[in-house]
Write an enzyme that holds these catalytic residues in place. Structure first.
Site, short mmCIF file in Angstrom:
data_model
loop_
_atom_site.label_atom_id
_atom_site.label_comp_id
_atom_site.label_asym_id
_atom_site.label_seq_id
_atom_site.Cartn_x
_atom_site.Cartn_y
_atom_site.Cartn_z
N GLN A 1 4.14 29.77 -3.70
CA GLN A 1 5.00 30.94 -3.62
C GLN A 1 5.29 31.51 -5.00
OE1 GLN A 1 5.48 31.89 -0.59
NE2 GLN A 1 6.75 33.69 -0.93
N GLU A 11 0.84 -1.20 0.00
CA GLU A 11 0.00 0.00 0.00
C GLU A 11 0.87 1.25 0.00
OE1 GLU A 11 -2.97 2.41 3.09
OE2 GLU A 11 -2.51 0.29 3.44
N ARG A 27 3.67 35.26 -16.53
CA ARG A 27 3.57 36.36 -15.56
C ARG A 27 4.79 37.26 -15.69
NH1 ARG A 27 2.89 40.09 -12.34
NH2 ARG A 27 2.16 39.88 -10.17
#
EC number: 1.3.8.4
Length: 423
Positions: A377, A283, A309
């Site tokens: 950030q 798992e 940006r």
């Protein structure tokens, strides 16, 4: 080893991903960066598996991920589960005779990674279904149990789950209080399970209960049962409102004189701890693909954003501090990939250790949380707005430091493994 083409057969076309074109700046939720699987050491079949699964998921799941998170609901879960069944990934480690794909844990990790890349929540539900439920049945079920349950779980007609934890038995799972008392050819279960992934939706559940309350140590009195939705005395409480992994439904299970046939014991009476602990190692390994997918998703969104940006007259990706962020996120992801993939390869070759199964999810989970923080950030103020997915990545990543044994327990597993060499 079966090829990815054989795995998918006639179900889907053989898609190939292409690197993004020059100037790629897409801000869509399902934009992708190429994954260099030559460095990752994957075979051609494994690369094709990733490409095929990724294309399907980025078209059919990723565009829905934000809404699934916002509403805490995956409205088309059953339909999507059957699509995964048709794709051949629900029973990826199950034998072909039951409808499975007969592949290994590395392939399982790859699929877990790509589903989590598209949606962390659906990736978690996939892990609970394909590994915690199906793989446990494959490894521990008798022939009658496999024939009864595996085909419908593998096709996606049924949803599976596993139930270990209780309100006061999380990391200390052997202190569970769910009691199973034998009466004739049945066991009567009374008690509760908590934090159960897929609990509200599951048709078949692997449930651990105490069959010998006086056993010393307590682990010797645990038995695993196969429980079906609709069994008298079995019910579920309302789904939990979680911080992350929203849309991966989680709830409390309630057993009130629940009558389970003795034929539904998985393994042997009072031997459930062996089923539990051996399954827990695998798992942890398979679920370690979840943080990998989340880290890749952070990069998928952050790298293009840094080249769109602008501030101070230039793309912010050209600032040295942002280049440092990109480097840190990328190297953390790639280091985690090599560790997870190599442990998976070792397990496929018969060498599976509790120490390294704990290690891969310990390291990848903590790195995923840090990568998600770095991604926020990089987005600045936009990273704190829920119109963007960055907060979702962080909330989803944190789960992997808690589920399948906390980071603290994983450190204990690793430390004790070294101590055992010097007893």
């Amino acid at each position: 080893m079966a090829t990815a083409t054989r795995l998918l057969g006639w179900r889907v076309a053989s898609w190939r991903m292409r690197p993004p074109p020059a100037g790629f700046v897409s801000q869509r939720a399902h934009s992708l960066l190429p994954v260099d699987d030559a460095i990752n050491g994957l075979s051609e079949e494994q690369r094709q598996l990733r490409q095929t699964v990724a294309k399907f998921l980025q078209e059919h799941l990723a565009p829905k991920a934000q809404e699934i998170d916002r509403s805490n609901e995956f409205k088309n879960l059953r339909e999507f589960w059957k699509q995964l069944g048709n794709l051949g990934v629900l029973g990826i480690t199950a034998p072909v005779q039951y409808g499975g794909s007969g592949l290994g844990y590395l392939e399982h990790v790859l699929v877990m990674e790509e589903i989590s890349r598209a949606s962390g929540a659906v990736g978690l539900s996939y892990g609970a279904h394909s590994n915690l439920c199906i793989n446990q049945l494959v490894r521990n079920g008798n022939e009658a149990q496999k024939e009864k349950y595996l085909p419908k779980l593998i096709s996606g007609e049924y949803i599976g789950a596993l139930a270990m934890s209780e309100p006061n038995a999380g990391s200390d799972v052997v202190s569970m209080k769910l009691k199973a008392e034998k009466k004739g050819n049945h066991y009567i279960l009374n008690g509760n399970k908590f934090w159960i992934t897929n609990g509200p939706d599951a048709d078949v559940l692997i449930v651990y209960a105490k069959t010998d309350l006086a056993a010393v140590p307590a682990s010797r009195g645990i038995t695993a049962f196969i429980v079906e939705k609709g069994m008298p005395g079995f019910s579920t409480s309302k789904k939990l409102d979680k911080l992350g992994m929203r849309g991966s439904n989680t709830c409390e299970l309630i057993f009130e004189d629940c009558k389970v046939p003795a034929a539904n014991i998985l393994g042997h009476e009072n031997k459930g701890v062996y089923v539990l602990m051996s399954g827990l190692d695998l798992e942890r390994l398979v679920l370690a693909g979840g943080p990998l997918g989340l880290m890749q998703a952070v990069l998928d969104h952050t790298i293009p954003y840094l080249h769109v940006r602008e501030a101070f007259g230039q793309k912010i990706g050209h600032f040295q501090l942002m280049q440092g962020k990109m480097a840190d996120m990328y190297t953390r992801l790639m280091a985690c990939r090599q560790y997870v993939y190599n442990v998976a390869k070792a397990c496929d070759e018969g060498h599976c250790t509790a120490k390294d199964c704990a290690g891969v999810i310990l390291y990848s989970a903590e790195c995923a949380t840090q990568v998600a923080l770095d991604g926020i950030q990089c987005f600045g103020g936009n990273g704190y707005i829920n119109d963007f997915p960055m907060g979702r990545f962080l909330r989803d990543a944190k789960l992997y430091e808690i589920g399948a044994g906390t980071s603290e327990v994983r450190r204990l597993v690793i430390g004790r493994a070294f101590n055992a060499d010097f007893h």
